[in-house]
Design an enzyme around this catalytic site. Sequence first.
Site, PDB file in Angstrom:
ATOM      1  NE  ARG A  46      -2.576  -1.045   3.207  1.00 55.10           N
ATOM      2  CZ  ARG A  46      -3.429  -2.049   3.893  1.00 55.10           C
ATOM      3  NH1 ARG A  46      -4.452  -2.119   3.782  1.00 55.10           N
ATOM      4  NH2 ARG A  46      -2.684  -2.413   4.898  1.00 55.10           N
ATOM      5  CE  LYS A 206      -4.819 -20.780   9.523  1.00 58.79           C
ATOM      6  NZ  LYS A 206      -4.131 -20.590  10.827  1.00 58.79           N
TER       7      LYS A 206
HETATM    8  N1  LIG Z   1       1.221 -13.354   9.520  1.00 57.66           N
HETATM    9  C1  LIG Z   1       1.068 -14.620   9.555  1.00 57.66           C
HETATM   10  O1  LIG Z   1       1.798 -15.402  10.399  1.00 57.66           O
HETATM   11  C2  LIG Z   1       0.501 -15.468   8.459  1.00 57.66           C
HETATM   12  C3  LIG Z   1       0.475 -16.968   8.211  1.00 57.66           C
HETATM   13  C4  LIG Z   1      -0.217 -17.580   7.469  1.00 57.66           C
HETATM   14  C5  LIG Z   1      -0.932 -16.974   6.404  1.00 57.66           C
HETATM   15  N2  LIG Z   1      -0.874 -15.472   6.495  1.00 57.66           N
HETATM   16  C6  LIG Z   1      -1.771 -14.682   5.338  1.00 57.66           C
HETATM   17  O2  LIG Z   1      -0.705 -14.072   4.678  1.00 57.66           O
HETATM   18  C7  LIG Z   1      -1.137 -12.959   4.155  1.00 57.66           C
HETATM   19  C8  LIG Z   1      -0.284 -11.778   4.664  1.00 57.66           C
HETATM   20  O3  LIG Z   1      -0.380 -11.553   5.923  1.00 57.66           O
HETATM   21  P1  LIG Z   1       0.574 -10.729   6.693  1.00 57.66           P
HETATM   22  O4  LIG Z   1       0.464 -11.088   8.325  1.00 57.66           O
HETATM   23  O5  LIG Z   1       1.893 -10.614   6.092  1.00 57.66           O
HETATM   24  O6  LIG Z   1      -0.255  -9.201   6.720  1.00 57.66           O
HETATM   25  P2  LIG Z   1       0.297  -7.919   7.006  1.00 57.66           P
HETATM   26  O7  LIG Z   1       1.526  -7.879   7.866  1.00 57.66           O
HETATM   27  O8  LIG Z   1      -0.898  -7.054   7.372  1.00 57.66           O
HETATM   28  O9  LIG Z   1       1.052  -7.341   5.643  1.00 57.66           O
HETATM   29  C9  LIG Z   1      -0.118  -7.308   4.463  1.00 57.66           C
HETATM   30  C10 LIG Z   1       0.697  -6.515   3.379  1.00 57.66           C
HETATM   31  O10 LIG Z   1      -0.004  -6.300   2.193  1.00 57.66           O
HETATM   32  C11 LIG Z   1      -0.138  -4.975   1.901  1.00 57.66           C
HETATM   33  N3  LIG Z   1      -1.480  -4.699   1.486  1.00 57.66           N
HETATM   34  C12 LIG Z   1      -2.700  -5.123   2.022  1.00 57.66           C
HETATM   35  N4  LIG Z   1      -3.799  -4.560   1.392  1.00 57.66           N
HETATM   36  C13 LIG Z   1      -3.161  -3.848   0.291  1.00 57.66           C
HETATM   37  C14 LIG Z   1      -3.670  -3.286  -0.743  1.00 57.66           C
HETATM   38  N5  LIG Z   1      -5.007  -3.097  -0.774  1.00 57.66           N
HETATM   39  N6  LIG Z   1      -3.156  -3.155  -1.838  1.00 57.66           N
HETATM   40  C15 LIG Z   1      -1.594  -3.080  -1.803  1.00 57.66           C
HETATM   41  N7  LIG Z   1      -1.140  -3.484  -0.647  1.00 57.66           N
HETATM   42  C16 LIG Z   1      -1.883  -4.172   0.268  1.00 57.66           C
HETATM   43  C17 LIG Z   1       0.331  -3.995   2.985  1.00 57.66           C
HETATM   44  O11 LIG Z   1       0.908  -2.861   2.652  1.00 57.66           O
HETATM   45  P3  LIG Z   1       1.658  -1.969   3.379  1.00 57.66           P
HETATM   46  O12 LIG Z   1       2.687  -2.481   4.026  1.00 57.66           O
HETATM   47  O13 LIG Z   1       1.970  -0.793   2.650  1.00 57.66           O
HETATM   48  O14 LIG Z   1       0.506  -1.470   4.709  1.00 57.66           O
HETATM   49  C18 LIG Z   1       1.305  -5.134   3.701  1.00 57.66           C
HETATM   50  O15 LIG Z   1       2.508  -5.018   3.116  1.00 57.66           O
HETATM   51  C19 LIG Z   1      -2.583 -12.842   4.745  1.00 57.66           C
HETATM   52  O16 LIG Z   1      -3.555 -13.408   3.509  1.00 57.66           O
HETATM   53  C20 LIG Z   1      -2.745 -13.955   5.951  1.00 57.66           C
HETATM   54  O17 LIG Z   1      -4.008 -14.231   5.911  1.00 57.66           O
HETATM   55  C21 LIG Z   1      -0.243 -14.845   7.384  1.00 57.66           C
END
Ligand SMILES: NC(=O)c1ccc[n+]([C@@H]2O[C@H](COP(=O)([O-])OP(=O)(O)OC[C@H]3O[C@@H](n4cnc5c(N)ncnc54)[C@H](OP(=O)(O)O)[C@@H]3O)[C@@H](O)[C@H]2O)c1
Length: 430
Positions: A46, A206
């Site tokens: 973003r 899941k």
């Molecule tokens: N965290 C975990 O342990 C984990 C484990 C398994 C699966 N997941 C899955 O992996 C995915 C990501 O999780 P995360 O924990 O990494 O999330 P996160 O830390 O919130 O990161 C999300 C990223 O996506 C970007 N983003 C979100 N909406 C956007 C949009 N509309 N346009 C452009 N960029 C956008 C954000 O940008 P900015 O940085 O600029 O805000 C950020 O870089 C999700 O589907 C989650 O369910 C996560």
Amino acid sequence: MTAPLRIGIAGLGTVGAGVVKMLQQNAELITARAGRPVEVTCVSARDKAKKRDVDLSHYQWIDAPEAMASADVDIVVELMGGSEGTARNLVEASLKSGKAVITANKALLAEHGLALAALADAAKVPLMYEAAVAGGIPIIKALREGFAGNNIGAVYGILNGTCNYILTTMRETGRGFDDVLAEAQAKGYAEADPAFDVDGIDAAHKLSILTALAFGVKPAFGKVAIQGIRHITADDMEHARDLGYRIKLLGMARRMKDGAIVQTMEPTLVPQDSPIGAVDGVFNAVFVEGDFVHTSLLVGRGAGEGPTASAVLSDIIDIARGKTAPVYGVPADTLKDAKWGGAADIHSHFYMHLKVIDKTGVLADVAAILRDHNISVEAMIQRGRNPDQPVPIVMTTHETRYSDVLAACEKISGLKLVQAKPTVLRIEQF
Ligand SMILES: NC(=O)c1ccc[n+]([C@@H]2O[C@H](COP(=O)([O-])OP(=O)(O)OC[C@H]3O[C@@H](n4cnc5c(N)ncnc54)[C@H](OP(=O)(O)O)[C@@H]3O)[C@@H](O)[C@H]2O)c1
């Protein structure tokens, strides 16, 4: 040297940054195992100006993630999250334009997995998602490859690290749910809005993915009977312990004798000395029961930067090796419509926790209701005496039908001397 595999990463948060870090740190071994260099060519998120923990200076920045679908990349890695909007648009557009897609997005897969699998099949490109379920446990690969020759009878386990952390901490410290949740949020183990986790939705997403893979049926998130952990009290943890059990948010997909598949996600008592009883904190565990392999247990960290990046990298390397498979192990148009059973039909032992006014006759009234619903009590504990004041009564039942227990509890709730609705939890004897 073979041409590099070019990847674009949309989403640079916990998982996205982890993937970049791992690609940079382990570049040499990843190249060797992939058989070609893996190069990040473009990234998107973003906020371009946001300070991030990784060096992105060599990558092209794309403002609108959807544009990655037409960028010069072989794989689009979607790590933004959300079942609609940008993530869905990007994955759909990428598949339609013939690009391989990797995602960690269980919400997207649970809601739209079947349609996306059909798109991937039509475009003859892989859609990989090892990171979407149980992070560091390679359960997607295990079901699609390792257990591929088995007729699977059940898949069950602990699929949400946040809930497991909260339940473990409640048990270890005797503290209540709200208190422990607040601490988990402060430590970054739980989201500011914890509903997806503590209400069982994330884990049910899941489970529905695992069900489709394990049984070769169309995924059906809507057919998961879901109960979260908000109503579990410190007293429940203590009673469970006294009875020799631990409370876990357990997801289960099981094929019943009549062929119906039942999917449940609910706090469940498991023996404290069983392998699953020992899976504590942020760890996840998945059991698979196959007709030839019998029971296998996989345990590992369910989430976080490292384990999730590790899962994404396994998908990248598989694609580099040309080692891919249909999304649910079989072509999307051959997935069967399952006959879905309801939780009401489950036969199990149950735990019941009642608060009653300590007066003569109340237990006789409760016992009469249980008898009328064909429920026989295995054990009963009344904690202390406190005439005319509320006291807890805890019971476990012999094997009985879930629907009978719920109906009995409705009746028991209506008794004048019973305070509040009883807590009913299934007991699984592993
Ligand atoms: N965290 C975990 O342990 C984990 C484990 C398994 C699966 N997941 C899955 O992996 C995915 C990501 O999780 P995360 O924990 O990494 O999330 P996160 O830390 O919130 O990161 C999300 C990223 O996506 C970007 N983003 C979100 N909406 C956007 C949009 N509309 N346009 C452009 N960029 C956008 C954000 O940008 P900015 O940085 O600029 O805000 C950020 O870089 C999700 O589907 C989650 O369910 C996560």
